[in-house]
Structures are given as structure tokens and as C-alpha cells.
Write a protein that holds these residues in place. Structure first.
Motif, mmCIF file in Angstrom:
data_model
loop_
_atom_site.group_PDB
_atom_site.id
_atom_site.type_symbol
_atom_site.label_atom_id
_atom_site.label_comp_id
_atom_site.label_asym_id
_atom_site.label_seq_id
_atom_site.Cartn_x
_atom_site.Cartn_y
_atom_site.Cartn_z
ATOM 1 N N ALA A 21 -6.685 8.439 -6.851
ATOM 2 C CA ALA A 21 -7.473 7.213 -7.001
ATOM 3 C C ALA A 21 -7.298 6.303 -5.789
ATOM 4 C CB ALA A 21 -7.053 6.487 -8.275
ATOM 5 N N ALA A 22 -6.071 6.172 -5.312
ATOM 6 C CA ALA A 22 -5.824 5.319 -4.155
ATOM 7 C C ALA A 22 -6.434 5.913 -2.886
ATOM 8 C CB ALA A 22 -4.318 5.101 -3.982
ATOM 9 N N THR A 54 0.433 1.086 -1.890
ATOM 10 C CA THR A 54 -0.195 1.424 -0.615
ATOM 11 C C THR A 54 -0.304 0.150 0.216
ATOM 12 O OG1 THR A 54 -2.499 0.999 -1.283
ATOM 13 C CG2 THR A 54 -1.576 3.172 -1.803
ATOM 14 N N GLN A 78 -10.161 5.189 -2.910
ATOM 15 C CA GLN A 78 -10.433 3.796 -2.545
ATOM 16 C C GLN A 78 -10.263 3.587 -1.045
ATOM 17 O OE1 GLN A 78 -11.353 1.210 -4.953
ATOM 18 N NE2 GLN A 78 -12.097 0.516 -2.972
ATOM 19 N N TRP A 135 -1.007 0.111 -7.430
ATOM 20 C CA TRP A 135 -1.791 0.825 -8.438
ATOM 21 C C TRP A 135 -0.901 1.116 -9.644
ATOM 22 C CZ3 TRP A 135 -6.920 2.862 -7.886
ATOM 23 C CH2 TRP A 135 -7.520 2.520 -6.673
ATOM 24 N N GLY A 166 -2.192 -3.608 -2.710
ATOM 25 C CA GLY A 166 -2.367 -2.158 -2.763
ATOM 26 C C GLY A 166 -1.542 -1.497 -3.847
ATOM 27 N N LEU A 178 -2.784 8.970 -9.709
ATOM 28 C CA LEU A 178 -2.537 7.732 -8.976
ATOM 29 C C LEU A 178 -2.852 7.901 -7.494
ATOM 30 C CD1 LEU A 178 0.795 6.472 -10.575
ATOM 31 C CD2 LEU A 178 -1.268 5.080 -10.301
ATOM 32 N N PRO A 186 -9.449 -4.198 -11.064
ATOM 33 C CA PRO A 186 -8.124 -3.946 -11.649
ATOM 34 C C PRO A 186 -8.239 -3.396 -13.057
ATOM 35 C CG PRO A 186 -8.209 -6.106 -10.602
ATOM 36 C CD PRO A 186 -9.616 -5.581 -10.633
ATOM 37 N N ILE A 209 -5.904 4.775 -15.011
ATOM 38 C CA ILE A 209 -5.357 4.499 -13.687
ATOM 39 C C ILE A 209 -6.275 3.530 -12.965
ATOM 40 C CG2 ILE A 209 -4.934 5.528 -11.411
ATOM 41 C CD1 ILE A 209 -4.082 8.087 -12.919
ATOM 42 N N GLY A 210 -5.689 2.555 -12.271
ATOM 43 C CA GLY A 210 -6.490 1.603 -11.516
ATOM 44 C C GLY A 210 -5.625 0.636 -10.745
ATOM 45 N N PRO A 211 -6.253 -0.227 -9.927
ATOM 46 C CA PRO A 211 -5.490 -1.266 -9.223
ATOM 47 C C PRO A 211 -4.762 -2.167 -10.209
ATOM 48 C CG PRO A 211 -7.707 -1.085 -8.327
ATOM 49 C CD PRO A 211 -7.691 -0.263 -9.575
ATOM 50 N N CYS A 212 -3.618 -2.674 -9.791
ATOM 51 C CA CYS A 212 -2.777 -3.479 -10.676
ATOM 52 C C CYS A 212 -3.233 -4.935 -10.703
ATOM 53 C CB CYS A 212 -1.324 -3.409 -10.206
ATOM 54 S SG CYS A 212 -0.169 -4.353 -11.221
#
Length: 322
Positions: A109-110, A78, A113, A64, A62, A106, A10, A18-21
Motif C-alpha cells: 500500500a505504501a 516511510t 502511494q 501506515w 508517512g 502494508l 487515513p 490498511i491505510g495511512p495513520c
């Protein structure tokens, strides 16, 4: 897309990028996702989403985020689906210079992953309520629009479907005894299909079966295999699923093997679907690729009418193994 990658950690609070929340930042991320909702309604929607997530009814893993000067200014949700697929909702980013590149980042990046986690495809469905930039944001990031998905419906108490002189079929439900026959007929029905041909070879048959049986709606009696007596290669597969919130059953899949095509058996299969649904619900629904003109004509002839249309954005990662 990469073949494999470790799970991205995260994005720490206060960081830019930008990254996972992180779980603790979900309220702020949801506030961005609901930014177009009236501000008086926003707190209630956020509270409901967090409550649903805490009870395991909604998956926010999921989610972001994109940060600028330490503040969350963009968010994307996601959700992993059965059958190695991932659903994407369009990104929401506050309006400022560089908004488009942040929205694209965003999605990219998703997607990276999802691919690294072994997904075969990612999909997004857009309608009139989607953000005005949604289609462009998804397309720039590698999820182009491939078609429109047309949803159609007809009542179960209307005029019976006229099958003409189509051959009769014998119908059997899905069971341990018919599992192999179902698999063979499903595999054959995908050959030359005009519904989302981009997906051919991307998902294995097990992926397809998993996606259709997901969500707690699977009832083997509603999965039907029809064959013409004396012609085992001429088969139809009808997979029905319950839609309890709309008093409807959905034709989640209808397919004919090559030997069954062009003989009016699509109408026979739809008549079987209506026969099964009529005692339980007031209508039957289905969705069809807008490019599949023969199927559209078939459904219209059977009395189905369009009630919704959504654009399909798709990213394909790799074919199924085996």
C-alpha cells in the motif's frame, strides 16, 4: 505500480484494513513500531517521537497502520527524501495467523502511494537490529534485496595516501561558474558505474543533486571537481557532507568519468577528500555497493576499513522524465 493516484485518506479508527495513520492514532501506531523495545522504555520513546513531530523535527505523515477487529496490529513508517526517493522502515506486525500477509499489505500500500505521488524509487536498509521477518516481508511486497551497502572509515591524521604515478589534478569547488562542468562530469561518471546499477536512468541529474544537497549539510566548498590539465574529459567529482554527530565527513559521492578511469585517479580523489576534511574532523566515512569490487579494493588500498554493513532493498517505479 500506477503512474498516478489520489492521496489515500487515513484509515478511520475502528475500521479493519490498511491505510495511512490518522494523526490521533499515532500513539497506538508508534506503540506497535516500538513493540520489540522493552516495555519500560516504550512510553518515553513514543512521547519523544510525538514531541519531535509536533515541533516539525520528525515527519510522521508517512506512518501506515493495519487494523484487525478495530485494533492497530501493524505499522510501517516511510519518509520522503530529496530527489524523488522514499525511505521505508520495515513493518512491525503483532504475531498472529496472517501476520505475513498483513506485513506485505502494508508495504504494498505504501509503495503504491509513493509511486502515485511521483517517486522514482523506494529504499530500505536493514541491519542486525531489524525484525527477523523484515527481509522476507519487503521482498514479498516488491522490495527485493539487491546488495549490501558497506560503510567504511579511516582517520584523517593517518598515513598519507600513496598516489603512485597518477597524474595531478586541478580542483575547483562548486559554484555558478562551475555548475555546468559539474553537471557534465557527474553525468559522465554515472556511465557504467558499478554502484547500484539498478538506479541508472531512474533519477534525473537534478534528482541526484537534490539528494546530495539535502539535509542542510550542503557546503559548495566541499563539492570538488578535479580535472587533468589539458584533458577536460578526464574528471573526478567528490561530494563531501558533514556528519557532526560523529566528528566525521562523509564522501557522499566519488565518481570518475570514463576517460579518468584506470589511471589511479580514484586515490587522487580520496587524497583530496582527506586534505579538505583533516582540519575539521578526525575521520572520513563512505559507503560502497558490496558488488563493486574495484571500488572496495581502492578504498582498502587508501586505508579505509569496514565498520558497518546493511542490506539494501529497492523498488524502482519509473525512469526520470527528460
Amino acid at each position: 505500480m500506477t503512474q498516478s493516484s489520489p492521496a489515500m485518506p487515513p484509515l478511520p479508527s475502528g475500521s479493519n484494513g490498511i491505510g495511512p495513520c490518522p494523526e490521533g492514532d499515532r500513539p497506538a501506531a508508534l506503540a506497535v513500531l516500538y513493540r520489540r523495545v522493552h516495555e519500560a522504555l516504550r512510553p518515553g520513546l513514543i512521547a519523544d517521537a510525538l514531541d519531535e513531530a509536533s515541533q516539525g523535527r520528525v515527519d510522521l505523515s508517512g506512518l501506515w497502520v493495519a487494523r484487525r477487529r478495530g485494533k492497530i496490529v501493524g505499522a510501517l513508517l516511510t519518509h520522503s527524501l530529496a530527489g524523488r526517493a522514499v525511505a521505508f522502515w520495515p513493518p512491525e506486525v503483532e504475531g498472529f495467523w496472517g501476520r505475513a500477509s498483513m506485513a506485505e499489505g502494508l508495504v504494498r500500500a505504501a509503495l503504491e502511494q509513493a509511486s502515485g505521488d511521483g517517486a522514482g524509487l523506494a529504499q530500505a536498509l536493514l541491519d542486525e537490529s531489524s525484525p527477523k521477518h523484515a527481509a522476507a516481508d519487503l521482498a514479498r511486497a516488491g522490495m527485493p534485496r539487491v546488495a549490501d551497502l558497506i560503510s567504511m572509515t579511516r582517520g584523517t591524521d593517518g598515513k598519507p595516501i600513496d598516489r603512485g604515478d597518477a597524474p595531478s589534478m586541478e580542483w575547483r569547488p562548486f559554484s555558478d561558474d562551475t555548475r555546468d562542468a559539474f553537471r557534465a562530469a557527474l553525468t559522465a561518471s554515472y556511465r557504467g558505474s558499478l554502484d547500484m546499477p539498478e538506479l541508472e536512468g531512474i533519477r534525473s541529474l537534478d534528482d541526484v543533486l537534490a539528494s546530495h544537497s539535502a539535509g542542510g549539510r550542503f557546503d559548495p566548498g566541499r563539492w570538488q571537481l578535479g580535472t587533468i590539465p589539458g584533458e577536460p574529459s578526464a574528471s573526478a567529482v567528490v561530494l563531501l557532507a558533514d556528519q557532526p554527530d560523529r566528528s566525521a565527513w562523509e564522501v557522499a559521492y566519488l565518481g570518475l568519468t570514463p576517460a579518468a578511469r584506470g589511471r589511479g585517479l580514484g586515490l587522487t580523489a580520496l587524497a583530496r577528500a582527506l586534505e579538505l576534511a583533516a582540519p575539521y574532523v578526525i575521520r572520513v566515512e563512505l559507503a560502497v555497493d558490496s558488488r563493486n569490487t574495484p571500488a572496495l579494493r581502492l578504498y582498502e588500498r587508501a586505508g579505509f576499513r569496514e565498520f558497518d554493513r546493511r542490506s539494501v532493498h529497492l523498488a524502482v517505479f519509473r525512469p526520470a522524465a527528460g
